[in-house]
Design an enzyme around this catalytic site. Structure first.
Site, PDB file in Angstrom:
ATOM      1  N   GLU A  38       0.881  -1.252   0.020  1.00 24.62           N
ATOM      2  CA  GLU A  38       0.050  -0.050  -0.065  1.00 24.62           C
ATOM      3  C   GLU A  38       0.770   1.520  -0.025  1.00 24.62           C
ATOM      4  OE1 GLU A  38      -3.829  -0.625   2.342  1.00 24.62           O
ATOM      5  OE2 GLU A  38      -3.682   1.389   2.795  1.00 24.62           O
ATOM      6  N   HIS A 100      -4.270   7.288  -1.103  1.00 28.45           N
ATOM      7  CA  HIS A 100      -3.528   6.129  -0.648  1.00 28.45           C
ATOM      8  C   HIS A 100      -3.866   5.176  -1.424  1.00 28.45           C
ATOM      9  CE1 HIS A 100      -7.036   5.568   2.205  1.00 28.45           C
ATOM     10  NE2 HIS A 100      -6.839   4.114   2.136  1.00 28.45           N
ATOM     11  N   HIS A 102      -5.310   0.810  -2.602  1.00 30.94           N
ATOM     12  CA  HIS A 102      -5.904  -0.248  -2.171  1.00 30.94           C
ATOM     13  C   HIS A 102      -5.662  -1.397  -3.129  1.00 30.94           C
ATOM     14  CE1 HIS A 102      -9.449   1.011   0.996  1.00 30.94           C
ATOM     15  NE2 HIS A 102      -8.194   1.347   1.499  1.00 30.94           N
ATOM     16  N   ASP A 113     -10.359   4.403   7.435  1.00 30.23           N
ATOM     17  CA  ASP A 113      -9.901   5.475   6.370  1.00 30.23           C
ATOM     18  C   ASP A 113     -11.261   6.537   6.778  1.00 30.23           C
ATOM     19  OD1 ASP A 113      -7.994   4.105   4.788  1.00 30.23           O
ATOM     20  OD2 ASP A 113      -9.814   3.193   3.623  1.00 30.23           O
TER      21      ASP A 113
HETATM   22 ZN   LIG Z   1      -7.959   2.515   2.996  1.00 30.81          ZN
END
Ligand SMILES: [Zn+2]
Length: 158
Positions: A38, A100, A102, A113
């Site tokens: 990630e 970010h 996924h 989140d």
């Molecule tokens: Zn996330």
């Protein structure tokens, strides 16, 4: 595969545009391989009325802790980049949100989140909505989060 650059709220009152440079950062950090970790960083943009034009995005530095299902940002490197952009642009380019990745084609925000976005939105000094982006393998999830924590999901402009 190309991510969409233009996004709007359902009432079409707010437009968010991502420059190619930002889409390139997203594209370079998708998690297509099971070994891809990630990633995430800060979103830097110009505020024009209620609209946002994203001109740059920071990406993982050596100090960030990365794994496939988590991304913990060590703030120092990112904050330095954000501050440099702000001063180089004489205050026109500022920190407007975070992104970010996924490991999903169609990314869905997690409970973590949402609570993190709410916290970051409430900490904004200018009280403007916080821009939250999740980079999936197929599409982006783009959302504006108010200082009260209400999220408004944006849709690609036709
Ligand atoms: Zn996330």
């Amino acid at each position: 595969m190309r991510f969409v650059s233009g996004w709007t709220t359902p009432d079409k009152r707010i437009l968010v545009n991502f420059d190619d440079k930002v889409l390139d950062v997203f594209r370079q950090h998708t998690q297509r391989l099971s070994s891809d970790a990630e990633a995430g960083g800060l979103l830097l943009g110009e505020v024009r009325g209620g609209h946002l034009n994203l001109v740059d995005a920071t990406f993982p530095t050596a100090g960030d802790l990365r794994s496939r299902y988590s991304f913990e940002r060590l703030p120092q490197g990112h904050a330095e980049v954000a501050h440099k952009m702000w001063s180089d642009s004489r205050g026109t380019v500022r920190y407007v949100g975070e992104w970010h990745s996924h490991p999903q084609d169609f990314p869905i925000p997690s409970g973590i989140d949402r609570s993190e976005w709410k916290r970051l939105a409430s900490e904004r000094k200018d009280k403007r909505p916080f821009l939250a982006v999740i980079v999936g393998n197929a599409v982006l999830h783009v959302e504006l989060v108010s200082s009260k924590g209400d999220g408004l999901v944006l849709h690609p402009c036709a």
